[in-house]
Design a protein around this motif. Structure first.
Motif, PDB file in Angstrom:
ATOM      1  N   LYS A  85      61.353  65.716  36.019  1.00 21.56           N
ATOM      2  CA  LYS A  85      60.313  66.636  36.002  1.00 21.56           C
ATOM      3  C   LYS A  85      60.381  67.643  37.345  1.00 21.56           C
ATOM      4  CE  LYS A  85      60.904  68.175  30.747  1.00 21.56           C
ATOM      5  NZ  LYS A  85      60.559  68.766  29.559  1.00 21.56           N
ATOM      6  N   THR A 118      57.067  63.789  34.947  1.00 14.96           N
ATOM      7  CA  THR A 118      57.571  64.440  33.444  1.00 14.96           C
ATOM      8  C   THR A 118      56.877  65.937  33.646  1.00 14.96           C
ATOM      9  OG1 THR A 118      55.419  64.006  32.537  1.00 14.96           O
ATOM     10  CG2 THR A 118      57.729  62.976  32.475  1.00 14.96           C
ATOM     11  N   GLU A 120      56.420  69.805  34.123  1.00 18.12           N
ATOM     12  CA  GLU A 120      57.092  70.556  34.872  1.00 18.12           C
ATOM     13  C   GLU A 120      56.687  71.729  36.066  1.00 18.12           C
ATOM     14  OE1 GLU A 120      60.596  73.854  32.005  1.00 18.12           O
ATOM     15  OE2 GLU A 120      59.357  72.778  31.131  1.00 18.12           O
TER      16      GLU A 120
END
Length: 333
Positions: A85, A118, A120
């Motif tokens: 992400k 990962t 965000e």
């Protein structure tokens, strides 16, 4: 980052999608300008004849820019385990939302180690966007202030150089003027001394003539009255009387005559020594040889003590006959 979407689209199209840094530069350079019709803005930076890239191609190019060719396979393997992400800088730990921001960070910091994450990245709130924009504007203002300060210092240095140059020139002019004044004062002093010497010589000659005439008159009176003559006899008195008037006749022998000749227009006087038998014309010829402002046929010569202006007929007479021996001061005009 808090910019108007239309300005972002304008910057992206105007820079041909070359990345974040060109787009940021375009936004800041055109901050105060109105946004044009975006349909008329062409993506001039796109290579001619190149086919447009789809989303997969863009992602691959971004990964290649961040990781390099060797890192694309590892990034793909990592994405198989978990969905990436964001992109994280392994050097400083900063997390970026997309590859464009990671590229911008790499250009500015020089960091070259990145990895997918990962984590965000939350979108900026309105307050954070305003803060980011304020920080950017503050940095731009600081850069402008530093540049303005450097320009001011440079202007001061140039002004100091100009003033010093002008001061040196003025000092040189004053020095030259001072030397000229000293030279002129010295010339006037010499002229006064020479005038004083000439007057003293003429005064002494006049006194000697008066004394000789008085002695001659006393002897003649004594002879008329039949009184004994004291002093030299009549035969010896005659040469003495004749000698006393030698400067104005030809009785006393002065083989040379020293002359000082001045121009009525001013300037340095000319001095020379001529034979007492030289004519006044020879004096004029000497003066004409010293300066171009004198013509032998038109020059006029005069004497101050006693005051006398010589006629053209006197130019053929000798200095002895004119009574100018042993020295005299003449004025030429």
């Amino acid at each position: 980052m808090g910019f108007n979407p239309s300005r972002v689209e304008w910057a992206w199209k105007a820079t041909g999608g070359r990345g974040l840094q060109p787009a940021m530069d375009h936004i800041l350079e055109n901050e105060g300008k109105p946004v044009p019709d975006l349909t008329s803005v062409s993506t001039s930076a796109a290579p001619s004849g190149a086919e447009p890239m789809d989303d997969e191609d863009e992602d691959e190019e971004a990964l290649r820019a961040v990781y390099g060719k060797a890192g694309i396979a590892g990034a793909a393997a990592a994405s198989a385990d978990a969905e990436a992400k964001s992109i994280k800088c392994a050097v400083c730990g900063k997390v970026f939302k997309n590859t464009a921001l990671a590229n911008y960070h790499a250009e500015k910091s020089g960091h070259d180690q990145f990895e997918e994450s990962t984590e965000e990245v939350k979108p900026l709130t309105e307050e954070e966007k305003k803060q980011k924009l304020a920080e950017l504007r503050e940095k731009m203002a600081e850069k402008r202030a530093v540049k303005a300060k450097e320009e001011a210092q440079e202007n001061l240095a140039n002004e100091a150089i100009r003033r010093k140059s002008g001061k040196d020139i003025n000092e040189l002019r004053e020095e030259i003027k001072h030397k000229e004044l000293i030279k002129e004062a010295e010339s006037k002093r010499r002229e006064k001394l020479e005038d004083a010497k000439a007057r003293a010589a003429i005064k002494a000659q006049i006194e000697a003539d008066k004394k000789a005439r008085a002695e001659k008159s006393a002897r003649e009176k004594a002879l008329r009255e039949g009184k004994p003559v004291t002093g030299p006899s009549e035969h010896s008195a005659a040469p003495a009387a004749s000698s006393s008037t030698a400067p104005k006749t030809s009785g006393r022998d002065y083989p040379e005559t020293r002359l000082q000749i001045r121009l009525a227009s001013g300037g340095q006087p000319y001095t020379t020594t001529l034979s007492s038998d030289a004519t006044l014309r020879e004096v004029a010829e000497f003066l004409a040889g010293q300066t171009l402002s004198v013509d032998v046929d038109t020059v006029t010569l005069a004497q101050h003590f006693p005051r006398k202006t010589f006629a053209r007929s006197d130019f053929s007479r000798t200095l002895r006959d004119l009574g100018l021996t042993p020295s005299a001061v003449l004025i030429a005009s």
